[in-house]
Design a protein around this motif. Structure first.
Motif, PDB file in Angstrom:
ATOM      1  N   THR A 176       0.877  -1.220  -0.001  1.00 38.87           N
ATOM      2  CA  THR A 176      -0.052   0.101   0.063  1.00 38.87           C
ATOM      3  C   THR A 176       0.875   0.955   0.083  1.00 38.87           C
ATOM      4  O   THR A 176       1.666   1.324   0.944  1.00 38.87           O
ATOM      5  CB  THR A 176      -1.066   0.025   1.168  1.00 38.87           C
ATOM      6  OG1 THR A 176      -1.829  -1.277   1.332  1.00 38.87           O
ATOM      7  CG2 THR A 176      -1.980   1.100   1.197  1.00 38.87           C
ATOM      8  N   ILE A 177       0.680   2.014  -0.962  1.00 37.68           N
ATOM      9  CA  ILE A 177       1.557   3.264  -1.245  1.00 37.68           C
ATOM     10  C   ILE A 177       0.959   4.518  -0.904  1.00 37.68           C
ATOM     11  O   ILE A 177      -0.318   4.617  -1.371  1.00 37.68           O
ATOM     12  CB  ILE A 177       2.078   3.279  -2.522  1.00 37.68           C
ATOM     13  CG1 ILE A 177       3.054   2.163  -2.984  1.00 37.68           C
ATOM     14  CG2 ILE A 177       3.062   4.582  -2.838  1.00 37.68           C
ATOM     15  CD1 ILE A 177       4.209   2.205  -2.516  1.00 37.68           C
ATOM     16  N   SER A 178       1.506   5.208  -0.251  1.00 38.01           N
ATOM     17  CA  SER A 178       0.931   6.770  -0.136  1.00 38.01           C
ATOM     18  C   SER A 178       1.598   7.759  -0.836  1.00 38.01           C
ATOM     19  O   SER A 178       2.998   7.553  -0.498  1.00 38.01           O
ATOM     20  CB  SER A 178       0.588   7.131   1.570  1.00 38.01           C
ATOM     21  OG  SER A 178      -0.364   6.203   2.080  1.00 38.01           O
ATOM     22  N   LYS A 179       1.221   8.816  -1.400  1.00 36.96           N
ATOM     23  CA  LYS A 179       1.960   9.622  -2.029  1.00 36.96           C
ATOM     24  C   LYS A 179       1.450  10.926  -1.579  1.00 36.96           C
ATOM     25  O   LYS A 179       0.323  11.269  -1.080  1.00 36.96           O
ATOM     26  CB  LYS A 179       1.632   9.725  -3.633  1.00 36.96           C
ATOM     27  CG  LYS A 179       2.003   8.410  -4.207  1.00 36.96           C
ATOM     28  CD  LYS A 179       3.594   8.459  -4.336  1.00 36.96           C
ATOM     29  CE  LYS A 179       4.180   9.068  -5.480  1.00 36.96           C
ATOM     30  NZ  LYS A 179       5.534   9.047  -5.971  1.00 36.96           N
ATOM     31  N   SER A 180       2.450  11.970  -1.500  1.00 39.90           N
ATOM     32  CA  SER A 180       2.118  13.311  -0.973  1.00 39.90           C
ATOM     33  C   SER A 180       1.492  13.998  -2.070  1.00 39.90           C
ATOM     34  O   SER A 180       1.533  14.082  -3.140  1.00 39.90           O
ATOM     35  CB  SER A 180       3.409  13.807  -0.586  1.00 39.90           C
ATOM     36  OG  SER A 180       4.269  14.151  -1.658  1.00 39.90           O
ATOM     37  N   ARG A 181       0.685  15.141  -1.449  1.00 40.02           N
ATOM     38  CA  ARG A 181      -0.085  15.952  -2.398  1.00 40.02           C
ATOM     39  C   ARG A 181      -0.254  17.364  -1.629  1.00 40.02           C
ATOM     40  O   ARG A 181      -0.349  17.312  -0.432  1.00 40.02           O
ATOM     41  CB  ARG A 181      -1.296  15.680  -2.643  1.00 40.02           C
ATOM     42  CG  ARG A 181      -2.188  16.637  -3.532  1.00 40.02           C
ATOM     43  CD  ARG A 181      -3.680  16.444  -3.739  1.00 40.02           C
ATOM     44  NE  ARG A 181      -3.825  15.365  -4.599  1.00 40.02           N
ATOM     45  CZ  ARG A 181      -4.946  14.843  -5.122  1.00 40.02           C
ATOM     46  NH1 ARG A 181      -6.075  15.197  -4.486  1.00 40.02           N
ATOM     47  NH2 ARG A 181      -5.055  13.958  -5.977  1.00 40.02           N
ATOM     48  N   LYS A 182       0.292  18.310  -2.408  1.00 43.24           N
ATOM     49  CA  LYS A 182       0.198  19.954  -1.702  1.00 43.24           C
ATOM     50  C   LYS A 182      -1.061  20.293  -1.600  1.00 43.24           C
ATOM     51  O   LYS A 182      -1.954  20.078  -2.370  1.00 43.24           O
ATOM     52  CB  LYS A 182       1.121  20.805  -2.531  1.00 43.24           C
ATOM     53  CG  LYS A 182       2.400  20.599  -2.569  1.00 43.24           C
ATOM     54  CD  LYS A 182       3.079  21.038  -1.116  1.00 43.24           C
ATOM     55  CE  LYS A 182       4.570  21.165  -1.233  1.00 43.24           C
ATOM     56  NZ  LYS A 182       5.059  21.278   0.225  1.00 43.24           N
ATOM     57  N   THR A 183      -1.574  20.836  -0.343  1.00 42.14           N
ATOM     58  CA  THR A 183      -3.016  21.558  -0.091  1.00 42.14           C
ATOM     59  C   THR A 183      -2.642  22.873   0.017  1.00 42.14           C
ATOM     60  O   THR A 183      -1.371  23.475   0.243  1.00 42.14           O
ATOM     61  CB  THR A 183      -3.485  20.728   0.902  1.00 42.14           C
ATOM     62  OG1 THR A 183      -3.176  21.040   2.093  1.00 42.14           O
ATOM     63  CG2 THR A 183      -3.759  19.213   0.673  1.00 42.14           C
ATOM     64  N   SER A 184      -3.675  23.560   0.357  1.00 47.62           N
ATOM     65  CA  SER A 184      -3.555  25.081   0.726  1.00 47.62           C
ATOM     66  C   SER A 184      -2.973  25.150   2.149  1.00 47.62           C
ATOM     67  O   SER A 184      -2.214  26.194   2.323  1.00 47.62           O
ATOM     68  CB  SER A 184      -5.101  26.006   0.410  1.00 47.62           C
ATOM     69  OG  SER A 184      -5.814  25.174   1.177  1.00 47.62           O
ATOM     70  N   LYS A 185      -3.101  24.307   2.832  1.00 49.10           N
ATOM     71  CA  LYS A 185      -2.437  24.288   4.250  1.00 49.10           C
ATOM     72  C   LYS A 185      -1.333  23.587   4.411  1.00 49.10           C
ATOM     73  O   LYS A 185      -0.657  23.721   5.619  1.00 49.10           O
ATOM     74  CB  LYS A 185      -3.566  23.882   5.036  1.00 49.10           C
ATOM     75  CG  LYS A 185      -4.759  24.716   5.178  1.00 49.10           C
ATOM     76  CD  LYS A 185      -5.880  24.595   6.136  1.00 49.10           C
ATOM     77  CE  LYS A 185      -7.035  25.190   5.757  1.00 49.10           C
ATOM     78  NZ  LYS A 185      -7.704  25.840   6.849  1.00 49.10           N
ATOM     79  N   GLY A 186      -0.686  22.776   3.373  1.00 56.47           N
ATOM     80  CA  GLY A 186       0.391  21.998   3.635  1.00 56.47           C
ATOM     81  C   GLY A 186       0.684  20.724   2.803  1.00 56.47           C
ATOM     82  O   GLY A 186       0.050  21.074   1.857  1.00 56.47           O
TER      83      GLY A 186
END
Length: 196
Positions: free
Chosen positions: A169-179
């Motif tokens: 199970t892989i999780s990838k980062s995603r930029k949001t308006s708060k971090g």
């Protein structure tokens, strides 16, 4: 295009469409690792989809080896062709058609990858046994529990050895308006085995 021997070409480097699945970068790296590829080998990529496994395997087996990509979906075949050209690979053959039929006409393989097969995975694994050299590897990526069960059953019936099951199970980062947040992808089970 890709100036590294290590697998793990970023997904965004591949030509892609919504209609055709891609084996994600991290899953691809694990599948390539489980295959134990080396120069000069003959490799099948059954259910090649976007051709990401095809491309990565072709780099590993070098020009002395060959990858045969098989898919029944014309969109997948076209996308695999585009990615083959994009990465300037000459050791890839692309076969259009039903893998259960086409596999019978292929030369013996050292490694067989089995991916998106439209529900025919067990039958394709069964037919692959007669095309895989002794000591050859098979690597199957599955999402459904039922497919995993049927593959493990047929591998046992066919007396494959060194059967390995790895769920990722892989999780990838995603930029949001708060971090930055981590988004999980669907788990994938990688089954690998060796033909006696």
């Amino acid at each position: 295009m890709w100036n590294f021997k290590t697998p793990g070409i970023p997904d965004e480097e591949f030509e892609r469409t919504e209609k055709v699945p891609i084996t994600k970068e991290e899953i691809r790296v694990m599948q390539i690792s489980k295959a134990r590829l080396k120069p000069g080998q003959i490799v099948y990529d059954i259910g090649c989809g976007s051709g990401s496994i095809t491309v990565e395997a072709a780099i590993q087996v070098e020009n002395s080896g060959k990858v045969i990509a098989v898919d029944y979906d014309e969109n997948a075949i076209e996308l695999t062709r585009k990615n083959t050209e994009k990465f300037n690979l000459k050791n890839i053959s692309i076969v259009t058609g039903n893998a259960k039929e086409k596999i019978l006409d292929l030369p013996e393989a050292d490694v067989i990858f089995v991916g998106g097969t439209g529900g025919d995975t067990q039958e394709i694994v069964e037919k692959s046994q007669n095309k895989l050299k002794s000591g050859g590897r098979i690597v199957i990526g599955v999402i459904l529990i039922e497919t995993m069960y049927s593959v493990l059953t047929i591998l046992d019936d066919l007396e494959f050895v060194d059967v390995d099951i790895t769920q990722v199970t892989i999780s990838k980062s995603r930029k949001t308006s708060k971090g930055t947040m981590m988004l999980a992808r669907n788990p994938v089970t990688i089954i690998s085995a060796t033909r006696k």
